[in-house]
Design a protein around this motif. Structure first.
Motif, PDB file in Angstrom:
ATOM      1  N   MET B  80       0.832  -1.192   0.000  1.00 34.75           N
ATOM      2  CA  MET B  80       0.000   0.000   0.000  1.00 34.75           C
ATOM      3  C   MET B  80       0.873   1.251   0.000  1.00 34.75           C
ATOM      4  O   MET B  80       1.890   1.307   0.676  1.00 34.75           O
ATOM      5  CB  MET B  80      -0.898  -0.027   1.240  1.00 34.75           C
ATOM      6  CG  MET B  80      -1.890   1.102   1.309  1.00 34.75           C
ATOM      7  SD  MET B  80      -3.319   0.588   2.306  1.00 34.75           S
ATOM      8  CE  MET B  80      -4.139   2.138   2.533  1.00 34.75           C
ATOM      9  N   PHE B  82       0.630   5.197   0.945  1.00 37.89           N
ATOM     10  CA  PHE B  82      -0.251   6.060   1.724  1.00 37.89           C
ATOM     11  C   PHE B  82      -0.163   7.507   1.273  1.00 37.89           C
ATOM     12  O   PHE B  82       0.829   7.932   0.692  1.00 37.89           O
ATOM     13  CB  PHE B  82       0.125   5.995   3.210  1.00 37.89           C
ATOM     14  CG  PHE B  82      -0.158   4.670   3.850  1.00 37.89           C
ATOM     15  CD1 PHE B  82      -1.322   4.470   4.563  1.00 37.89           C
ATOM     16  CD2 PHE B  82       0.747   3.618   3.746  1.00 37.89           C
ATOM     17  CE1 PHE B  82      -1.584   3.258   5.161  1.00 37.89           C
ATOM     18  CE2 PHE B  82       0.497   2.402   4.338  1.00 37.89           C
ATOM     19  CZ  PHE B  82      -0.677   2.222   5.050  1.00 37.89           C
ATOM     20  N   ASN B  84       0.248  10.229   3.074  1.00 41.43           N
ATOM     21  CA  ASN B  84       1.381  10.986   3.628  1.00 41.43           C
ATOM     22  C   ASN B  84       2.652  10.145   3.613  1.00 41.43           C
ATOM     23  O   ASN B  84       3.533  10.323   4.432  1.00 41.43           O
ATOM     24  CB  ASN B  84       1.065  11.486   5.029  1.00 41.43           C
ATOM     25  CG  ASN B  84       0.670  10.354   5.934  1.00 41.43           C
ATOM     26  OD1 ASN B  84       0.745   9.188   5.547  1.00 41.43           O
ATOM     27  ND2 ASN B  84       0.255  10.655   7.149  1.00 41.43           N
ATOM     28  N   ALA B  86       3.878   7.664   4.825  1.00 43.98           N
ATOM     29  CA  ALA B  86       4.047   6.717   5.931  1.00 43.98           C
ATOM     30  C   ALA B  86       5.408   6.046   5.910  1.00 43.98           C
ATOM     31  O   ALA B  86       5.528   4.847   6.144  1.00 43.98           O
ATOM     32  CB  ALA B  86       2.933   5.668   5.909  1.00 43.98           C
ATOM     33  N   LEU B  87       6.465   6.814   5.633  1.00 47.06           N
ATOM     34  CA  LEU B  87       7.812   6.242   5.707  1.00 47.06           C
ATOM     35  C   LEU B  87       8.225   6.138   7.167  1.00 47.06           C
ATOM     36  O   LEU B  87       7.735   6.881   8.008  1.00 47.06           O
ATOM     37  CB  LEU B  87       8.795   7.133   4.949  1.00 47.06           C
ATOM     38  CG  LEU B  87       8.458   7.345   3.474  1.00 47.06           C
ATOM     39  CD1 LEU B  87       9.491   8.258   2.831  1.00 47.06           C
ATOM     40  CD2 LEU B  87       8.400   6.018   2.739  1.00 47.06           C
ATOM     41  N   TYR B  88       9.131   5.209   7.441  1.00 42.06           N
ATOM     42  CA  TYR B  88       9.633   5.081   8.815  1.00 42.06           C
ATOM     43  C   TYR B  88      10.708   6.150   9.019  1.00 42.06           C
ATOM     44  O   TYR B  88      11.768   6.066   8.415  1.00 42.06           O
ATOM     45  CB  TYR B  88      10.204   3.685   9.044  1.00 42.06           C
ATOM     46  CG  TYR B  88       9.232   2.591   8.658  1.00 42.06           C
ATOM     47  CD1 TYR B  88       7.983   2.529   9.269  1.00 42.06           C
ATOM     48  CD2 TYR B  88       9.539   1.663   7.682  1.00 42.06           C
ATOM     49  CE1 TYR B  88       7.073   1.555   8.910  1.00 42.06           C
ATOM     50  CE2 TYR B  88       8.630   0.681   7.322  1.00 42.06           C
ATOM     51  CZ  TYR B  88       7.398   0.628   7.932  1.00 42.06           C
ATOM     52  OH  TYR B  88       6.494  -0.332   7.568  1.00 42.06           O
ATOM     53  N   PRO B  89      10.439   7.151   9.868  1.00 42.70           N
ATOM     54  CA  PRO B  89      11.338   8.313   9.920  1.00 42.70           C
ATOM     55  C   PRO B  89      12.726   7.993  10.474  1.00 42.70           C
ATOM     56  O   PRO B  89      13.669   8.714  10.211  1.00 42.70           O
ATOM     57  CB  PRO B  89      10.605   9.300  10.839  1.00 42.70           C
ATOM     58  CG  PRO B  89       9.605   8.502  11.579  1.00 42.70           C
ATOM     59  CD  PRO B  89       9.269   7.311  10.732  1.00 42.70           C
ATOM     60  N   HIS B  90      12.837   6.895  11.228  1.00 39.70           N
ATOM     61  CA  HIS B  90      14.134   6.590  11.834  1.00 39.70           C
ATOM     62  C   HIS B  90      15.000   5.703  10.958  1.00 39.70           C
ATOM     63  O   HIS B  90      16.106   5.372  11.320  1.00 39.70           O
ATOM     64  CB  HIS B  90      13.929   5.934  13.190  1.00 39.70           C
ATOM     65  CG  HIS B  90      13.135   4.659  13.111  1.00 39.70           C
ATOM     66  ND1 HIS B  90      11.826   4.633  12.694  1.00 39.70           N
ATOM     67  CD2 HIS B  90      13.475   3.385  13.378  1.00 39.70           C
ATOM     68  CE1 HIS B  90      11.383   3.380  12.720  1.00 39.70           C
ATOM     69  NE2 HIS B  90      12.358   2.604  13.128  1.00 39.70           N
ATOM     70  N   ASN B  96      14.023   1.601   4.731  1.00 39.14           N
ATOM     71  CA  ASN B  96      12.592   1.748   4.501  1.00 39.14           C
ATOM     72  C   ASN B  96      12.120   0.788   3.422  1.00 39.14           C
ATOM     73  O   ASN B  96      11.102   0.124   3.566  1.00 39.14           O
ATOM     74  CB  ASN B  96      12.287   3.180   4.057  1.00 39.14           C
ATOM     75  CG  ASN B  96      11.744   4.023   5.186  1.00 39.14           C
ATOM     76  OD1 ASN B  96      10.619   3.837   5.607  1.00 39.14           O
ATOM     77  ND2 ASN B  96      12.558   4.925   5.690  1.00 39.14           N
ATOM     78  N   ARG B 147       9.040   0.942  -1.723  1.00 39.65           N
ATOM     79  CA  ARG B 147       8.699   0.004  -0.661  1.00 39.65           C
ATOM     80  C   ARG B 147       7.621  -0.973  -1.156  1.00 39.65           C
ATOM     81  O   ARG B 147       7.634  -2.148  -0.794  1.00 39.65           O
ATOM     82  CB  ARG B 147       8.189   0.796   0.540  1.00 39.65           C
ATOM     83  CG  ARG B 147       8.199   0.038   1.809  1.00 39.65           C
ATOM     84  CD  ARG B 147       8.055   0.969   2.968  1.00 39.65           C
ATOM     85  NE  ARG B 147       6.802   1.710   2.942  1.00 39.65           N
ATOM     86  CZ  ARG B 147       6.416   2.542   3.909  1.00 39.65           C
ATOM     87  NH1 ARG B 147       7.207   2.737   4.951  1.00 39.65           N
ATOM     88  NH2 ARG B 147       5.288   3.182   3.845  1.00 39.65           N
TER      89      ARG B 147
END
Lengths: 293, 346
Positions: B80, B82, B84, B86-90, B96, B147
């Motif tokens: 999916m 998204f 916004n 929805a990436l993993y910021p860390h 990612n 991703r």
């Protein structure tokens, strides 16, 4: 853009005077006093004092009891910090998942925050009461005779338990809001990327809570070191003998019970240096890393 | 690759709100289907139900030949993208993209190969070691695409992926996503409220309104033969002109002018005509009073009144126009007739 400014120099100074005078009178002046008296030996009856140089410090560092209490303080701080952080995190993660009646649970979990430390200590005393305390009875049923105020580690356990209980709500509030500030879609993306809930927690949720966690770590260390005074005082009051105490409590016992103001001041100064180091460490860490946008 | 089929799928929230009325459709293998509709029409809810992020209250959902109603999102073989991102910021871009593969016990060198391939495809090579916060909106969008791509899923789900981008970038990413999908041939379901995205990207469009499907069809069918007044006014900018008409003796009339035959209904109807199907013509049967002209460069929109009804005429930039009376003709076979009460096409 026009820069707003004062036309006279005395006005900003005047406006700062109340705050500055509070800081000076209640923080810097006592601190200076402590530093000064840590180099003197005071007469127990207040008739005078003698300059003894660094004797108070060298006495402390060579003192076996001081070392023992320092060790206990380390154990106490680590236990309180670890337990209150991990339990609060567990509660926050569970409360975050609750949908029905969420507000009720959250309010109940935060409630303890409003309890003053001596009151918390007193509730602890009741819970751990030798003859009718529910916790003592529970332990008795499990085959352990809990003796608060007599057995060193029993008392230590009670001190840790009450301190942790008192601190959990603060941590809970921060962790919960930390969890709720993680974008929902990020968690949903993880839900699609990763089947295992625990692996999702440690791989995505926990790292995103790290800024909150680090802030709380410092807050909790400070709490365990200094703010537990009220809890400890209530639990061991009048029975200093063999009971465990932290460095902060020893400052009080030596200074106001033992009338050794010089030695007590030296201990305060050591603690001041410790706090200073902790603060510098915190600011450095916060500046350098654990910042996400 | 797989087809997706929904059978009487519906969604009722615990508070009783029916977000989605029983709905059924099939998405063929490799097809690009766009769900379009206004905010709150249930299109995102539907997509999230296919993803497994929302429970399905009733009905059955097939992906491939499996019923997946109670299958974990991670096990539905979907990816999916998204709104916004929805990436993993860390995590770095590389991590990612790789995260979904790492959790599926895939060999490290295979993951590295796939990440490299996706990065190449999406022009992300120079950014693999950056964190999402160091990327622009368009780059983040590409990472989110990456991703999804590396997972090599049966179905891509897109939840308004372009609505956070500025207009120029949106046009560019629209073309990129469509080209990528065509190249990979992955079945895709794409949610948007932007009818331009729907028209340009879809193999088939599903128009939704208030938790119901209004029409399913190719972009051309939806545009030229809208199933209802809702579809007619939602698709197309400016929307289709809706004028009061009368049906009698098997034909529809607009102010006594017969404009469509083989209309079975009798009585009042709504006559729909696209603005570009009205052509200025000195001998045309309709007399319009033009009172406002919008000049859009490549073409102009003439707004005016036809008796007491408002309408819009679309003319190319080469046509001389002025305020005041204008006679127009209607392009043959370009008229839609709708029922007055239900809004359904007649």
């Amino acid at each position: 853009m026009k820069k707003a400014g004062f036309t006279q120099a005395w006005l900003p100074i005047l406006l700062l005077v109340p705050q500055l005078s509070i800081i000076l009178i209640f923080f810097y002046w006592p601190a200076a006093q402590a530093v000064q008296s840590s180099f003197y030996l005071q007469d127990p009856f207040g008739f005078g004092s003698t300059f003894v140089g660094a004797d108070n410090y060298t006495d402390l560092l060579g003192n076996a009891e001081y070392k023992r209490i320092a060790w206990f303080t380390v154990i106490f701080t680590v236990s309180v910090t670890f337990l209150s952080l991990s339990l609060a995190l567990l509660l926050a993660v569970k409360a975050d998942k609750v949908i029905r009646g969420a507000k009720g649970y959250r309010t109940l979990l935060m409630w303890v925050y409003a309890v003053a430390p001596p009151v918390a200590g007193f509730i602890g005393l009741i819970m751990f009461n030798q003859s009718w305390g529910p916790i003592t009875r529970t332990f008795a049923a499990l085959g352990h005779d809990l003796k608060i105020g007599v057995n060193y580690w029993d008392t230590a356990g009670a001190m840790i338990a009450v301190s942790v209980w008192k601190q959990i709500p603060v941590n809970f509030i921060f962790f919960l809001s930390g969890l709720q500030s993680i974008p929902r879609s990020v968690r949903e993306a993880a839900l699609i990327d990763n089947r295992s809930a625990s692996s999702r927690f440690w791989g995505v949720t926990f790292p995103l809570l790290a800024p909150t966690g680090f802030f709380l770590l410092i807050i909790n260390i400070t709490y365990a070191l200094f703010d537990t005074f009220g809890v400890i005082d209530t639990l061991v009051k009048g029975e200093p003998g063999n009971n465990p105490m932290t460095l902060v409590y020893k400052v009080y016992v030596d200074g106001f019970r033992g009338n050794d103001l010089g030695g007590s001041s030296a201990q305060s100064v050591i603690l001041m240096v410790l706090v200073l180091a902790l603060t510098v460490f915190q600011f450095r860490m916060v500046e350098r890393r654990i910042h996400y946008t | 690759m797989a087809q997706v089929s929904l059978n009487n799928v519906q969604k009722v929230y615990p508070n009783g709100f029916q977000a989605l009325h029983p709905t059924g459709f099939e998405v063929a293998d490799g097809e690009f289907v766009v769900l379009v509709g206004p905010s709150g029409c249930g299109k995102s809810t539907l997509l999230r139900m296919i993803a497994g992020l929302e429970d399905i209250t009733d009905g059955s959902l097939h992906i491939g030949d499996r019923v997946v109603n109670h299958v974990d999102p991670a096990d539905r073989d979907i990816a999916m993208v998204f709104q916004n991102y929805a990436l993993y910021p860390h995590m770095t871009v590389r991590k990612n993209i790789a995260y979904g593969l790492q959790n599926r016990k895939i060999a490290k060198d295979v993951i590295a190969g796939k990440v490299a391939e996706a990065a190449e495809m999406l022009n992300l090579n120079d950014y693999l070691d950056r964190k999402p916060s160091q990327l622009s909106g368009g780059q983040r969008q590409r990472v989110a695409m990456g991703r999804a791509i590396v997972r090599d899923p049966s179905v891509f789900l897109f939840d308004e992926p372009l609505s956070n981008l500025d207009a120029k970038l949106r046009n560019q990413m629209r073309v990129e996503i469509k080209a990528l999908q065509r190249r990979l041939g992955v079945t895709s379901i794409y949610v948007t409220h932007d009818q331009v995205e729907a028209m340009t990207m879809a193999d088939r469009i599903i128009v939704m309104n208030a938790g119901r499907i209004e029409q399913i069809g190719t972009p051309s069918e939806v545009y030229h033969r809208p199933a209802s007044t809702f579809v007619a006014s939602f698709m197309g900018a400016p929307p289709m002109n809706m004028l009061p008409g009368v049906a009698e003796n098997g034909a529809a009339h607009l102010f006594d002018l017969p404009i469509a035959d083989q209309v079975a209904a009798r009585g009042e109807v709504i006559v729909g005509i696209r603005p570009e199907d009205l052509i200025p013509d000195a001998t045309g049967p309709l007399a319009i009073e033009v009172d406002h002209i919008e000049d859009l460069g490549a073409h102009r929109l003439l707004h005016g009144a036809l008796r007491d009804a408002r309408l819009t005429v679309h003319v190319s930039k080469d046509v001389e126009v002025a305020h005041g009376p204008l006679r127009v003709a209607i392009k043959p076979d370009a008229v839609s007739v709708f029922d007055v009460t239900s809004g359904a096409r007649l």
